[in-house]
Scaffold this motif. Structure first.
Motif, mmCIF file in Angstrom:
data_model
loop_
_atom_site.group_PDB
_atom_site.id
_atom_site.type_symbol
_atom_site.label_atom_id
_atom_site.label_comp_id
_atom_site.label_asym_id
_atom_site.label_seq_id
_atom_site.Cartn_x
_atom_site.Cartn_y
_atom_site.Cartn_z
ATOM 1 N N TYR A 59 4.530 -4.899 3.728
ATOM 2 C CA TYR A 59 5.885 -4.380 3.855
ATOM 3 C C TYR A 59 6.551 -5.040 5.069
ATOM 4 N N SER A 60 7.845 -5.279 4.930
ATOM 5 C CA SER A 60 8.666 -5.693 6.065
ATOM 6 C C SER A 60 9.267 -4.421 6.649
ATOM 7 N N VAL A 61 9.066 -4.178 7.961
ATOM 8 C CA VAL A 61 9.433 -2.885 8.541
ATOM 9 C C VAL A 61 10.330 -3.049 9.763
ATOM 10 N N ASP A 62 11.419 -2.274 9.783
ATOM 11 C CA ASP A 62 12.229 -2.106 10.986
ATOM 12 C C ASP A 62 11.902 -0.736 11.550
ATOM 13 N N ALA A 63 11.588 -0.670 12.847
ATOM 14 C CA ALA A 63 11.261 0.601 13.495
ATOM 15 C C ALA A 63 12.408 1.046 14.390
ATOM 16 N N VAL A 64 12.797 2.310 14.285
ATOM 17 C CA VAL A 64 13.794 2.898 15.175
ATOM 18 C C VAL A 64 13.238 4.216 15.696
ATOM 19 N N TYR A 65 13.829 4.688 16.813
ATOM 20 C CA TYR A 65 13.206 5.804 17.520
ATOM 21 C C TYR A 65 14.113 7.018 17.720
ATOM 22 N N MET A 70 13.932 14.280 15.609
ATOM 23 C CA MET A 70 14.234 13.086 16.401
ATOM 24 C C MET A 70 15.368 13.378 17.370
ATOM 25 N N PRO A 71 15.406 12.651 18.507
ATOM 26 C CA PRO A 71 16.522 12.845 19.441
ATOM 27 C C PRO A 71 17.832 12.301 18.877
ATOM 28 N N LYS A 72 18.935 12.736 19.474
ATOM 29 C CA LYS A 72 20.311 12.305 19.162
ATOM 30 C C LYS A 72 20.814 12.812 17.814
ATOM 31 N N MET A 73 19.982 12.703 16.791
ATOM 32 C CA MET A 73 20.363 13.198 15.460
ATOM 33 C C MET A 73 19.083 13.422 14.671
ATOM 34 N N GLU A 123 8.011 9.145 18.119
ATOM 35 C CA GLU A 123 6.731 9.055 18.823
ATOM 36 C C GLU A 123 6.256 7.599 18.783
ATOM 37 N N LEU A 124 6.356 6.916 19.913
ATOM 38 C CA LEU A 124 6.167 5.466 19.967
ATOM 39 C C LEU A 124 4.794 5.028 19.478
ATOM 40 N N SER A 125 3.738 5.720 19.907
ATOM 41 C CA SER A 125 2.383 5.304 19.519
ATOM 42 C C SER A 125 2.177 5.445 18.018
ATOM 43 N N LEU A 126 2.693 6.513 17.433
ATOM 44 C CA LEU A 126 2.580 6.714 15.984
ATOM 45 C C LEU A 126 3.379 5.646 15.245
ATOM 46 N N SER A 127 4.580 5.358 15.745
ATOM 47 C CA SER A 127 5.428 4.338 15.113
ATOM 48 C C SER A 127 4.738 2.980 15.092
ATOM 49 N N LYS A 128 4.170 2.578 16.225
ATOM 50 C CA LYS A 128 3.493 1.276 16.297
ATOM 51 C C LYS A 128 2.309 1.219 15.346
ATOM 52 N N ALA A 129 1.536 2.289 15.306
ATOM 53 C CA ALA A 129 0.346 2.309 14.447
ATOM 54 C C ALA A 129 0.727 2.235 12.975
ATOM 55 N N ALA A 142 18.808 5.129 13.630
ATOM 56 C CA ALA A 142 18.429 5.052 12.214
ATOM 57 C C ALA A 142 19.669 4.919 11.338
ATOM 58 N N LEU A 143 20.678 5.728 11.619
ATOM 59 C CA LEU A 143 21.894 5.694 10.809
ATOM 60 C C LEU A 143 22.610 4.349 10.940
ATOM 61 N N GLU A 144 22.617 3.780 12.140
ATOM 62 C CA GLU A 144 23.232 2.458 12.347
ATOM 63 C C GLU A 144 22.533 1.400 11.502
#
Length: 224
Positions: A25-31, A54-57, A9-15, A36-38
């Motif tokens: 915190y240093s944060v990497d965001a994936v969707y 989440m989609p794909k997995m 959920e893009l809006s939740l992730s950004k917030a 995520a696994l990569e």
């Protein structure tokens, strides 16, 4: 301290990412789960927050795969489901904790602090190169003549350089990971922060320096 936040959920992730960054915190965001696994396979994190749906997995599959490959990074799972069976499945699959949506930000931060507390005490939370050390728990950059507590973006840049000190990190990669794709910051902001870090390294008597390779990026070099 470096986190991976996997939420479709893009809006939740950004917030949430904005809040985490404000809390140093240093944060990497994936969707999606595959992405995520990569990231989990290619990067080193102090903690991972995984949404189950989440989609794909899905997050449980990601969790099972990383645990089967010997990755013991602390994981907090997020779920919109409140049934006991879902929580038990997550914990039995290797999660350290769970949090049901919707959640309070203070509780999320408290649970992240709790799950990363043990890993922050491990030796690999302190990165070292030459006579310089970078503590991911305190943001402290230290050398024989002194130390600095780095600002968030300074820390993130120095951490990227020190994790693989002889590898080039491009300006574009700094922009993508630290400022984000949709940032309005100019690309020369990277040079500004590199300048800040160079001055601090010099002031604390570091025997390493940040070198630039024209049109390629930056890397660390130990002085002879």
């Amino acid at each position: 301290m470096r986190l991976l936040f996997a939420e479709d959920e893009l809006s939740l992730s950004k917030a949430v990412c904005a809040i985490l960054q404000k809390n140093n915190y240093s944060v990497d965001a994936v969707y999606d789960g595959a992405e995520a696994l990569e990231y989990i396979k290619s990067e080193n994190y102090d903690g991972i927050v995984l949404d189950i749906m989440m989609p794909k997995m899905d997050g449980i599959e990601v969790l099972k795969k990383m645990r089967s490959e010997g990755n013991n990074t602390p994981v907090l799972i997020l779920t919109a489901k409140s049934e006991i069976d879902d929580k038990v499945l997550g914990l039995d699959s290797g999660a350290n904790d769970y949090l049901t949506k919707p959640f309070a930000v203070k509780e999320l931060l408290a649970r992240i602090r709790a799950m990363t507390r043990t890993s922050a005490q491990q030796p690999d939370s302190v990165l070292k190169f030459g006579n310089v050390s970078l503590d991911s728990a305190s943001f402290e950059l230290s050398a024989p003549k002194g130390s600095y507590k780095l600002a968030n973006k300074e820390f993130q840049m120095m951490e990227m350089l020190m994790r693989h000190p002889k590898n080039l990190v491009s300006t574009e990669h700094f922009m993508e990971r630290i400022w984000g794709f949709d940032s309005e910051a100019e690309i020369n902001v990277v040079w500004v922060y590199i300048s800040y870090l160079r001055k601090k390294l010099s002031a604390i008597g570091a025997n390493i320096q940040i070198k630039a390779q024209r049109n390629a990026g930056y890397f660390l070099e130990e002085l002879k």
